[in-house]
Design a protein around this motif. Structure first.
Motif, PDB file in Angstrom:
ATOM      1  N   ASN A   5       0.836  -1.202   0.000  1.00  0.00           N
ATOM      2  CA  ASN A   5       0.000   0.000   0.000  1.00  0.00           C
ATOM      3  C   ASN A   5       0.867   1.247   0.000  1.00  0.00           C
ATOM      4  OD1 ASN A   5      -1.992  -1.840   0.218  1.00  0.00           O
ATOM      5  ND2 ASN A   5      -2.989  -0.918   1.992  1.00  0.00           N
ATOM      6  N   ARG A   6       0.483   2.202  -0.870  1.00  0.00           N
ATOM      7  CA  ARG A   6       1.167   3.488  -0.918  1.00  0.00           C
ATOM      8  C   ARG A   6       0.109   4.569  -1.015  1.00  0.00           C
ATOM      9  NH1 ARG A   6       6.576   3.233  -2.510  1.00  0.00           N
ATOM     10  NH2 ARG A   6       7.402   1.204  -1.930  1.00  0.00           N
ATOM     11  N   THR A   7       0.388   5.723  -0.460  1.00  0.00           N
ATOM     12  CA  THR A   7      -0.515   6.861  -0.629  1.00  0.00           C
ATOM     13  C   THR A   7       0.217   7.948  -1.366  1.00  0.00           C
ATOM     14  OG1 THR A   7       0.081   7.629   1.574  1.00  0.00           O
ATOM     15  CG2 THR A   7      -1.914   6.299   1.381  1.00  0.00           C
ATOM     16  N   GLY A   8       0.604   9.009  -0.678  1.00  0.00           N
ATOM     17  CA  GLY A   8       1.235  10.130  -1.361  1.00  0.00           C
ATOM     18  C   GLY A   8       2.739   9.984  -1.466  1.00  0.00           C
ATOM     19  N   SER A   9       3.285   8.807  -1.267  1.00  0.00           N
ATOM     20  CA  SER A   9       4.730   8.627  -1.285  1.00  0.00           C
ATOM     21  C   SER A   9       5.298   8.952  -2.646  1.00  0.00           C
ATOM     22  CB  SER A   9       5.056   7.170  -0.921  1.00  0.00           C
ATOM     23  OG  SER A   9       6.406   6.901  -1.153  1.00  0.00           O
ATOM     24  N   SER A  10       6.507   9.556  -2.623  1.00  0.00           N
ATOM     25  CA  SER A  10       7.155   9.892  -3.884  1.00  0.00           C
ATOM     26  C   SER A  10       7.569   8.644  -4.646  1.00  0.00           C
ATOM     27  CB  SER A  10       8.376  10.784  -3.623  1.00  0.00           C
ATOM     28  OG  SER A  10       9.276  10.111  -2.754  1.00  0.00           O
ATOM     29  N   ALA A  11       7.614   7.472  -3.947  1.00  0.00           N
ATOM     30  CA  ALA A  11       7.987   6.231  -4.620  1.00  0.00           C
ATOM     31  C   ALA A  11       6.863   5.705  -5.504  1.00  0.00           C
ATOM     32  CB  ALA A  11       8.370   5.176  -3.586  1.00  0.00           C
ATOM     33  N   LEU A  12       5.658   6.148  -5.248  1.00  0.00           N
ATOM     34  CA  LEU A  12       4.530   5.662  -6.023  1.00  0.00           C
ATOM     35  C   LEU A  12       4.504   6.340  -7.391  1.00  0.00           C
ATOM     36  CD1 LEU A  12       1.857   4.135  -6.388  1.00  0.00           C
ATOM     37  CD2 LEU A  12       0.716   6.008  -5.207  1.00  0.00           C
ATOM     38  N   ALA A  13       4.377   5.543  -8.427  1.00  0.00           N
ATOM     39  CA  ALA A  13       4.287   6.072  -9.788  1.00  0.00           C
ATOM     40  C   ALA A  13       3.244   5.280 -10.558  1.00  0.00           C
ATOM     41  CB  ALA A  13       5.643   6.001 -10.488  1.00  0.00           C
ATOM     42  N   PHE A  14       2.559   5.968 -11.439  1.00  0.00           N
ATOM     43  CA  PHE A  14       1.584   5.317 -12.315  1.00  0.00           C
ATOM     44  C   PHE A  14       2.207   5.057 -13.680  1.00  0.00           C
ATOM     45  CE2 PHE A  14      -1.263   7.579  -9.343  1.00  0.00           C
ATOM     46  CZ  PHE A  14      -2.023   6.497  -8.915  1.00  0.00           C
ATOM     47  N   VAL A  15       1.689   4.045 -14.343  1.00  0.00           N
ATOM     48  CA  VAL A  15       2.149   3.699 -15.684  1.00  0.00           C
ATOM     49  C   VAL A  15       1.073   4.123 -16.677  1.00  0.00           C
ATOM     50  CG1 VAL A  15       2.869   1.847 -17.239  1.00  0.00           C
ATOM     51  CG2 VAL A  15       3.485   1.755 -14.813  1.00  0.00           C
ATOM     52  N   LEU A  16       1.438   5.004 -17.586  1.00  0.00           N
ATOM     53  CA  LEU A  16       0.506   5.485 -18.599  1.00  0.00           C
ATOM     54  C   LEU A  16       0.458   4.516 -19.766  1.00  0.00           C
ATOM     55  CD1 LEU A  16       1.662   9.217 -18.564  1.00  0.00           C
ATOM     56  CD2 LEU A  16      -0.265   8.226 -17.332  1.00  0.00           C
ATOM     57  N   THR A  17      -0.643   4.532 -20.492  1.00  0.00           N
ATOM     58  CA  THR A  17      -0.874   3.578 -21.574  1.00  0.00           C
ATOM     59  C   THR A  17      -0.998   4.302 -22.902  1.00  0.00           C
ATOM     60  OG1 THR A  17      -2.081   2.170 -20.029  1.00  0.00           O
ATOM     61  CG2 THR A  17      -2.397   1.721 -22.369  1.00  0.00           C
ATOM     62  N   CYS A 171      -2.452  -0.014  -4.362  1.00  0.00           N
ATOM     63  CA  CYS A 171      -1.655  -1.231  -4.282  1.00  0.00           C
ATOM     64  C   CYS A 171      -1.928  -2.070  -5.531  1.00  0.00           C
ATOM     65  CB  CYS A 171      -1.969  -2.026  -3.027  1.00  0.00           C
ATOM     66  SG  CYS A 171      -3.721  -2.431  -2.832  1.00  0.00           S
ATOM     67  N   GLY A 172      -1.083  -3.060  -5.735  1.00  0.00           N
ATOM     68  CA  GLY A 172      -1.254  -3.910  -6.909  1.00  0.00           C
ATOM     69  C   GLY A 172      -0.861  -3.176  -8.170  1.00  0.00           C
ATOM     70  N   SER A 173      -1.690  -3.282  -9.194  1.00  0.00           N
ATOM     71  CA  SER A 173      -1.390  -2.666 -10.489  1.00  0.00           C
ATOM     72  C   SER A 173      -1.487  -1.145 -10.407  1.00  0.00           C
ATOM     73  CB  SER A 173      -2.377  -3.179 -11.544  1.00  0.00           C
ATOM     74  OG  SER A 173      -2.219  -2.465 -12.749  1.00  0.00           O
ATOM     75  N   HIS A 174      -0.557  -0.475 -11.069  1.00  0.00           N
ATOM     76  CA  HIS A 174      -0.571   0.983 -11.149  1.00  0.00           C
ATOM     77  C   HIS A 174      -0.714   1.437 -12.604  1.00  0.00           C
ATOM     78  CE1 HIS A 174       1.872   0.867  -7.174  1.00  0.00           C
ATOM     79  NE2 HIS A 174       0.582   0.901  -6.929  1.00  0.00           N
ATOM     80  N   VAL A 175      -1.255   0.574 -13.434  1.00  0.00           N
ATOM     81  CA  VAL A 175      -1.360   0.873 -14.866  1.00  0.00           C
ATOM     82  C   VAL A 175      -2.679   1.587 -15.139  1.00  0.00           C
ATOM     83  CG1 VAL A 175      -1.392  -0.082 -17.197  1.00  0.00           C
ATOM     84  CG2 VAL A 175       0.022  -1.149 -15.426  1.00  0.00           C
ATOM     85  N   LEU A 176      -2.587   2.804 -15.674  1.00  0.00           N
ATOM     86  CA  LEU A 176      -3.777   3.575 -16.048  1.00  0.00           C
ATOM     87  C   LEU A 176      -4.244   3.188 -17.450  1.00  0.00           C
ATOM     88  CD1 LEU A 176      -2.648   7.076 -14.708  1.00  0.00           C
ATOM     89  CD2 LEU A 176      -4.326   5.548 -13.665  1.00  0.00           C
ATOM     90  N   SER A 177      -5.472   3.564 -17.779  1.00  0.00           N
ATOM     91  CA  SER A 177      -6.051   3.180 -19.066  1.00  0.00           C
ATOM     92  C   SER A 177      -5.744   4.164 -20.178  1.00  0.00           C
ATOM     93  CB  SER A 177      -7.585   3.058 -18.935  1.00  0.00           C
ATOM     94  OG  SER A 177      -7.933   2.149 -17.933  1.00  0.00           O
ATOM     95  N   HIS A 178      -5.173   5.329 -19.833  1.00  0.00           N
ATOM     96  CA  HIS A 178      -4.944   6.388 -20.816  1.00  0.00           C
ATOM     97  C   HIS A 178      -3.518   6.911 -20.703  1.00  0.00           C
ATOM     98  CE1 HIS A 178      -9.289   6.306 -21.190  1.00  0.00           C
ATOM     99  NE2 HIS A 178      -9.414   6.569 -19.902  1.00  0.00           N
ATOM    100  N   SER A 179      -3.174   7.834 -21.586  1.00  0.00           N
ATOM    101  CA  SER A 179      -1.858   8.471 -21.532  1.00  0.00           C
ATOM    102  C   SER A 179      -1.927   9.775 -20.742  1.00  0.00           C
ATOM    103  CB  SER A 179      -1.333   8.729 -22.945  1.00  0.00           C
ATOM    104  OG  SER A 179      -2.314   9.342 -23.740  1.00  0.00           O
ATOM    105  N   PHE A 180      -2.909   9.896 -19.874  1.00  0.00           N
ATOM    106  CA  PHE A 180      -3.065  11.019 -18.952  1.00  0.00           C
ATOM    107  C   PHE A 180      -3.896  10.531 -17.775  1.00  0.00           C
ATOM    108  CE2 PHE A 180      -5.679  11.355 -22.765  1.00  0.00           C
ATOM    109  CZ  PHE A 180      -6.925  11.070 -22.256  1.00  0.00           C
ATOM    110  N   CYS A 181      -4.011  11.356 -16.742  1.00  0.00           N
ATOM    111  CA  CYS A 181      -4.681  10.934 -15.512  1.00  0.00           C
ATOM    112  C   CYS A 181      -6.101  11.486 -15.440  1.00  0.00           C
ATOM    113  CB  CYS A 181      -3.891  11.407 -14.294  1.00  0.00           C
ATOM    114  SG  CYS A 181      -2.206  10.771 -14.229  1.00  0.00           S
TER     115      CYS A 181
END
Length: 318
Positions: A5-17, A171-181
Motif C-alpha cells: 500500500n502506498r498513498t502520497g509517497s514519492s515512490a509511487l508512480a503510475f504507468v501510462l498507456t 496497491c497492486g497494479s498501477h497501470v492507467l487506461s490512458h496516456s493522462f490521468c
C-alpha cells in the motif's frame, strides 16, 4: 514496482498507456498528435488575439468566446506533457503527485469550459429573446463577474476530488487506461474504500455538467420558441444562424463527455481502445474544432482573418 500500500509517497508512480495494439513509440500516432496540438494552439491563440485587438469584436458574445478559447487551451495543455512523453519518448511512468496535478487541471478546465458554454447560451438567449435589453443587461461588469464565478467554480469544485484521492491507498497494479490521468481511472486502482470519493465525484459532475447541460437545453427551448414567433423567414434564419456555432461547440463537448462517463461506469467489459478513443475525443476534439467552427460560421471573425491574410500578402509583395 512494489505491490504494498502506498498513498502520497514519492515512490509511487503510475504507468501510462498508449494505444492498444500499437508500439509505444509510433510516429504514425505521434505526428498527427503534434499536428493537432499545433492546430489547437494556433486556432485558440489567434481567436484570443483577434478578439483582444479588434474593437468590433468587443461584445459579450466574443468575450465569452475568448473565455472558451482560454478553457480549450488549458484543457489541451493539461494533457500535452504526458501525451507527447508517451508517444514520442516512450516515457510511461508518472509520479503520484504529478498525476494528481494533471487530473486536477483536466477536470477543472473541463468544468470551466462547461460553465462558459452555459454563459454563451444565456448570451444567445438574451440576444434573441430580449434584444432591446441585451446591451443594458450584459454589461462589461456583469461579464467580468460571470467569468470570475465560472473560473472559481472550476477551481473549487474539483479541489476536494484531488484532496480525497491523495489520501487513498494504492496497491497492486498501477497501470492507467490512458496516456493522462483521469479521476475515474485513478479510482479504479485504489485498494481502499472509495465510496466517499466516488460519491463526491458523481455529485460534482451532476451539479456542474449535469445542470449545465439541462440549462443549455432549457435556454435553447426558449430560443427556438422565440425564433418561431418571428414573422419574417429571413429574420428567423438570421437569428438561428447566430446560434449554430454555439450549438456545434455544445455537441462537440458534451457528446464525448457523456459517452466517456457512461463507459467508465457501465462499459468496463468494452475493449480498452473504446475507452481510449472516447477520452481522447473528449479532451482533444473540442479545443481543435471550436476555433475552426467559429472561424467558419462567424462572419466577423472570418472577415478579420481575410483582412490579416490580405495584409500579410501585400507586405510580402512589397
Amino acid at each position: 514496482m512494489s505491490s504494498s500500500n502506498r498513498t502520497g509517497s514519492s515512490a509511487l508512480a503510475f504507468v501510462l498507456t498508449g494505444i492498444p495494439g500499437l508500439p509505444m513509440s509510433s510516429y504514425w500516432v505521434a505526428l498527427p498528435l503534434c499536428c493537432l496540438y499545433l492546430l489547437m494552439l494556433l486556432g485558440n491563440c489567434t481567436l484570443i488575439w483577434m478578439i483582444k485587438t479588434e474593437n468590433s469584436l468587443h461584445t459579450p458574445m466574443y468575450y465569452f468566446l475568448s473565455m472558451l478559447a482560454v478553457a480549450d487551451l488549458g484543457l489541451s495543455l493539461s494533457t500535452l506533457p504526458t501525451m507527447l512523453a508517451v508517444f514520442w519518448f516512450e516515457s510511461t511512468s508518472l509520479c503520484f503527485e504529478a498525476c494528481i496535478v494533471q487530473m486536477y487541471f483536466i477536470h477543472s478546465f473541463s468544468t470551466i469550459e462547461s460553465g462558459v458554454l452555459v454563459a454563451m447560451a444565456f448570451d444567445r438567449f438574451f440576444a434573441i429573446c430580449y434584444p432591446l435589453q441585451y446591451a443594458s443587461v450584459l454589461m462589461s461588469s456583469l461579464i467580468m463577474k460571470v467569468a470570475g464565478a465560472i473560473f472559481m467554480r472550476g477551481i473549487c469544485v474539483v479541489l476536494p476530488v484531488a484532496i480525497l484521492i491523495k489520501k487513498m491507498p494504492f496497491c497492486g497494479s498501477h497501470v492507467l487506461s490512458h496516456s493522462f490521468c483521469l479521476h475515474q481511472d485513478m479510482l479504479r486502482l485504489v485498494c481502499g474504500d472509495i465510496r466517499v470519493s466516488s460519491l463526491y465525484g458523481l455529485i460534482a459532475v451532476i451539479l456542474t455538467k449535469g445542470l449545465d447541460s439541462l440549462t443549455i437545453l432549457l435556454s435553447y427551448v426558449m430560443i427556438i420558441r422565440a425564433i418561431l414567433n418571428i414573422a419574417s423567414h429571413e429574420a428567423r434564419a438570421k437569428a438561428f444562424s447566430t446560434c449554430i456555432s454555439h450549438l456545434c461547440a455544445v455537441l462537440i463537448f458534451y457528446i464525448p463527455l457523456i459517452g466517456l462517463s457512461i463507459i467508465h461506469r457501465f462499459g468496463k467489459h468494452l475493449p480498452p481502445l473504446t475507452h481510449m478513443v472516447l477520452a481522447d475525443a473528449y479532451l482533444l476534439v473540442p479545443p481543435v474544432l471550436n476555433p475552426l467552427v467559429y472561424s467558419w460560421k462567424t462572419k466577423q471573425i472570418r472577415r478579420r482573418i481575410l483582412i490579416l491574410l490580405c495584409r500579410r500578402g501585400s507586405q510580402q509583395q512589397v
